[in-house]
Design an enzyme around this catalytic site. Structure first.
Site, PDB file in Angstrom:
ATOM      1  N   ASP A  49       0.810  -1.207   0.119  1.00  0.00           N
ATOM      2  CA  ASP A  49      -0.085   0.087  -0.039  1.00  0.00           C
ATOM      3  C   ASP A  49       0.787   1.208   0.017  1.00  0.00           C
ATOM      4  O   ASP A  49       1.562   1.515   0.961  1.00  0.00           O
ATOM      5  CB  ASP A  49      -0.879   0.039   1.123  1.00  0.00           C
ATOM      6  CG  ASP A  49      -1.852   1.167   1.112  1.00  0.00           C
ATOM      7  OD1 ASP A  49      -2.951   1.082   0.737  1.00  0.00           O
ATOM      8  OD2 ASP A  49      -1.491   2.196   1.843  1.00  0.00           O
ATOM      9  N   TYR A  54       3.165   9.872  -0.399  1.00  0.00           N
ATOM     10  CA  TYR A  54       4.259   9.317   0.421  1.00  0.00           C
ATOM     11  C   TYR A  54       5.754   9.520  -0.332  1.00  0.00           C
ATOM     12  O   TYR A  54       6.785   9.257   0.527  1.00  0.00           O
ATOM     13  CB  TYR A  54       4.189   7.706   0.479  1.00  0.00           C
ATOM     14  CG  TYR A  54       2.912   7.322   1.140  1.00  0.00           C
ATOM     15  CD1 TYR A  54       1.988   8.195   1.807  1.00  0.00           C
ATOM     16  CD2 TYR A  54       2.418   5.811   1.208  1.00  0.00           C
ATOM     17  CE1 TYR A  54       0.755   7.821   2.478  1.00  0.00           C
ATOM     18  CE2 TYR A  54       1.305   5.652   1.926  1.00  0.00           C
ATOM     19  CZ  TYR A  54       0.361   6.601   2.338  1.00  0.00           C
ATOM     20  OH  TYR A  54      -1.164   6.462   2.952  1.00  0.00           O
ATOM     21  N   LYS A  79      -2.833   6.116  -4.527  1.00  0.00           N
ATOM     22  CA  LYS A  79      -3.823   6.859  -4.212  1.00  0.00           C
ATOM     23  C   LYS A  79      -3.784   8.240  -4.944  1.00  0.00           C
ATOM     24  O   LYS A  79      -2.370   8.744  -4.985  1.00  0.00           O
ATOM     25  CB  LYS A  79      -3.680   6.968  -2.684  1.00  0.00           C
ATOM     26  CG  LYS A  79      -3.898   5.677  -1.845  1.00  0.00           C
ATOM     27  CD  LYS A  79      -3.985   6.049  -0.286  1.00  0.00           C
ATOM     28  CE  LYS A  79      -3.756   4.827   0.451  1.00  0.00           C
ATOM     29  NZ  LYS A  79      -2.277   4.659   0.744  1.00  0.00           N
ATOM     30  N   HIS A 112      -7.639   9.622  -1.903  1.00  0.00           N
ATOM     31  CA  HIS A 112      -6.839   9.306  -0.564  1.00  0.00           C
ATOM     32  C   HIS A 112      -7.693  10.181   0.434  1.00  0.00           C
ATOM     33  O   HIS A 112      -7.893   9.468   1.531  1.00  0.00           O
ATOM     34  CB  HIS A 112      -5.557  10.317  -0.664  1.00  0.00           C
ATOM     35  CG  HIS A 112      -4.596   9.719   0.142  1.00  0.00           C
ATOM     36  ND1 HIS A 112      -3.182   9.665  -0.024  1.00  0.00           N
ATOM     37  CD2 HIS A 112      -4.669   9.238   1.382  1.00  0.00           C
ATOM     38  CE1 HIS A 112      -2.361   9.172   1.116  1.00  0.00           C
ATOM     39  NE2 HIS A 112      -3.417   9.159   1.831  1.00  0.00           N
TER      40      HIS A 112
HETATM   41  P1  NDP Z   1       0.805   1.589  12.066  1.00  0.00           P
HETATM   42  O1  NDP Z   1      -0.430   1.371  12.853  1.00  0.00           O
HETATM   43  O2  NDP Z   1       1.031   0.619  10.921  1.00  0.00           O
HETATM   44  O3  NDP Z   1       2.104   1.648  12.909  1.00  0.00           O
HETATM   45  C1  NDP Z   1       3.273   2.061  12.299  1.00  0.00           C
HETATM   46  C2  NDP Z   1       4.129   2.479  13.482  1.00  0.00           C
HETATM   47  O4  NDP Z   1       4.160   1.232  14.299  1.00  0.00           O
HETATM   48  C3  NDP Z   1       5.522   2.736  13.184  1.00  0.00           C
HETATM   49  O5  NDP Z   1       6.088   3.621  13.881  1.00  0.00           O
HETATM   50  C4  NDP Z   1       6.275   1.379  13.151  1.00  0.00           C
HETATM   51  O6  NDP Z   1       7.665   1.770  13.590  1.00  0.00           O
HETATM   52  C5  NDP Z   1       5.671   0.933  14.514  1.00  0.00           C
HETATM   53  N1  NDP Z   1       5.448  -0.848  14.528  1.00  0.00           N
HETATM   54  C6  NDP Z   1       5.250  -1.468  13.576  1.00  0.00           C
HETATM   55  N2  NDP Z   1       5.278  -2.696  13.769  1.00  0.00           N
HETATM   56  C7  NDP Z   1       5.478  -2.782  15.095  1.00  0.00           C
HETATM   57  C8  NDP Z   1       5.719  -3.877  15.885  1.00  0.00           C
HETATM   58  N3  NDP Z   1       5.596  -5.155  15.594  1.00  0.00           N
HETATM   59  N4  NDP Z   1       6.212  -3.605  17.299  1.00  0.00           N
HETATM   60  C9  NDP Z   1       6.205  -2.064  17.675  1.00  0.00           C
HETATM   61  N5  NDP Z   1       5.897  -1.154  17.017  1.00  0.00           N
HETATM   62  C10 NDP Z   1       5.712  -1.528  15.511  1.00  0.00           C
HETATM   63  O7  NDP Z   1       0.674   3.089  11.154  1.00  0.00           O
HETATM   64  P2  NDP Z   1       0.657   3.808   9.762  1.00  0.00           P
HETATM   65  O8  NDP Z   1      -0.251   4.902  10.015  1.00  0.00           O
HETATM   66  O9  NDP Z   1       1.859   3.562   9.136  1.00  0.00           O
HETATM   67  O10 NDP Z   1      -0.503   2.630   8.851  1.00  0.00           O
HETATM   68  C11 NDP Z   1      -0.040   1.690   8.088  1.00  0.00           C
HETATM   69  C12 NDP Z   1      -0.242   1.826   6.706  1.00  0.00           C
HETATM   70  O11 NDP Z   1      -1.754   2.598   6.482  1.00  0.00           O
HETATM   71  C13 NDP Z   1       0.577   3.236   6.066  1.00  0.00           C
HETATM   72  O12 NDP Z   1       2.021   2.883   6.032  1.00  0.00           O
HETATM   73  C14 NDP Z   1      -0.009   3.313   4.865  1.00  0.00           C
HETATM   74  O13 NDP Z   1       0.456   2.624   3.940  1.00  0.00           O
HETATM   75  C15 NDP Z   1      -1.487   3.362   5.465  1.00  0.00           C
HETATM   76  N6  NDP Z   1      -2.214   4.853   5.807  1.00  0.00           N
HETATM   77  C16 NDP Z   1      -3.032   5.127   5.194  1.00  0.00           C
HETATM   78  C17 NDP Z   1      -3.751   6.419   5.331  1.00  0.00           C
HETATM   79  C18 NDP Z   1      -4.560   7.099   4.316  1.00  0.00           C
HETATM   80  O14 NDP Z   1      -5.141   8.113   4.777  1.00  0.00           O
HETATM   81  N7  NDP Z   1      -5.166   6.216   3.615  1.00  0.00           N
HETATM   82  C19 NDP Z   1      -3.170   7.104   6.607  1.00  0.00           C
HETATM   83  C20 NDP Z   1      -2.230   6.457   7.479  1.00  0.00           C
HETATM   84  C21 NDP Z   1      -1.782   5.190   7.029  1.00  0.00           C
HETATM   85  P3  NDP Z   1       8.714   1.142  12.783  1.00  0.00           P
HETATM   86  O15 NDP Z   1       8.614   1.763  11.245  1.00  0.00           O
HETATM   87  O16 NDP Z   1      10.014   1.906  13.376  1.00  0.00           O
HETATM   88  O17 NDP Z   1       8.788  -0.186  13.013  1.00  0.00           O
END
Ligand code: NDP
Length: 271
Positions: A49, A54, A79, A112
């Protein structure tokens, strides 16, 4: 529920979408994204995704090209950003994304965010892309019931997906019900609360009980609520961890506990 990283759900136009995807928001452009996506594909994710905003579409494309997977076995979402909305500008933005990704089609193209007064014309462009076989499915993101209704009234093509923030602390039950009734698949972004609630006592307790991590409990909770879910991490061990949720079944009483944690926590606005 017997699931694996290969498990899919059928969208309203017959296309299959893998239940777990790999989100790449906030993964820095360049090698970091390419390596993270390559690793995700290597450990079995079939669904990536991304989004124009991004800034890493070309790195996602590079990872797909360099991976051992066949293009048709990977489900790619991107998106259209807010400032590109409108009929002609959406079509143009799509071509830009396709070019950066280095692909001949994308699997899912999403609006988006809803942009006032542009909902109808942007959707019209999306339906045109679908008719032209440039995309296998189209949908929206961050749409409320009202914005979905506006879209549904303007077109005979129903969005296949609504991608929204969704986790126990943002349990959007009415939106989920509405989407189910309209055959719109809800997709959970920020399923790990962007890390903001991973130390919640209930999650820590369940993690101990099931011998899993809080992140795995959250991914599994989304799956058990019939969502498609797209956790993000830039660390290999976490990318793997977030996908190892298939030997876990959260029982009814723990599900009820998680279902009671809603606090409308919209992490997307917290950065
Ligand atoms: P997430 O809820 O997936 O959380 C990501 C965060 O959690 C990062 O800081 C990551 O740190 C940390 N993390 C990941 N795995 C673990 C783990 N196993 N243990 C502890 N910490 C962890 O947040 P996102 O907002 O990134 O959402 C996921 C995806 O959804 C995005 O990447 C995007 O593709 C999509 N999205 C879409 C949006 C929209 O408007 N359509 C808005 C927001 C997100 P680290 O990377 O350092 O591991």
């Amino acid at each position: 529920m017997t699931l694996s990283l290969n498990s899919t759900v059928r969208l309203n136009n017959g296309i299959q979408i893998p239940r777990i995807g790999f989100g790449v928001y906030q993964i820095p452009a360049g090698k970091v994204t390419t390596n993270a996506v390559k690793y995700a594909l290597k450990v079995g994710y079939k669904h990536i995704d991304t989004a124009k905003i991004y800034g890493n579409e070309s790195d996602v494309g590079k990872a797909i090209e360099e991976s051992d997977q066949r293009r048709e076995d990977i489900f790619v979402t991107t998106k259209v950003w807010n400032s590109d909305q409108g009929y002609d500008s959406t079509l143009k933005a799509f071509e830009g994304s396709l070019k950066r990704l280095g692909l001949s089609y994308v699997d899912l193209y999403l609006i988006h965010w809803p942009v006032e007064k542009k909902i109808t014309e942007t959707w019209k462009a999306m339906t045109q892309l679908l008719k032209n076989d440039k995309v296998r499915a189209i949908g929206v993101s961050n749409y409320s019931v009202n914005e979905l209704n506006e879209t549904l009234q303007s077109s005979d093509i129903t969005p296949a997906i609504n991608q929204v923030g969704f986790h126990p602390f943002l349990y959007q039950k009415e939106l989920l019900e509405f989407c189910k009734n309209k055959s719109i698949q809800l997709e959970a972004y920020s399923p790990l609360t962007r890390g903001k609630r991973l130390k919640h006592p209930n999650l820590l307790e369940m993690a101990r009980k099931y011998n899993k991590t809080p992140a795995q409990i959250l991914v599994r909770w989304s799956l058990q609520h019939d969502l498609v879910v797209i956790p993000k991490s830039s660390h290999e061990e976490r990318i793997l961890e977030n996908s190892q949720v298939f030997d876990l079944n959260i029982d009814q009483s723990d599900t009820s506990v998680l279902d009671s944690l809603n606090e409308n926590l919209r992490t997307v606005f917290l950065d």
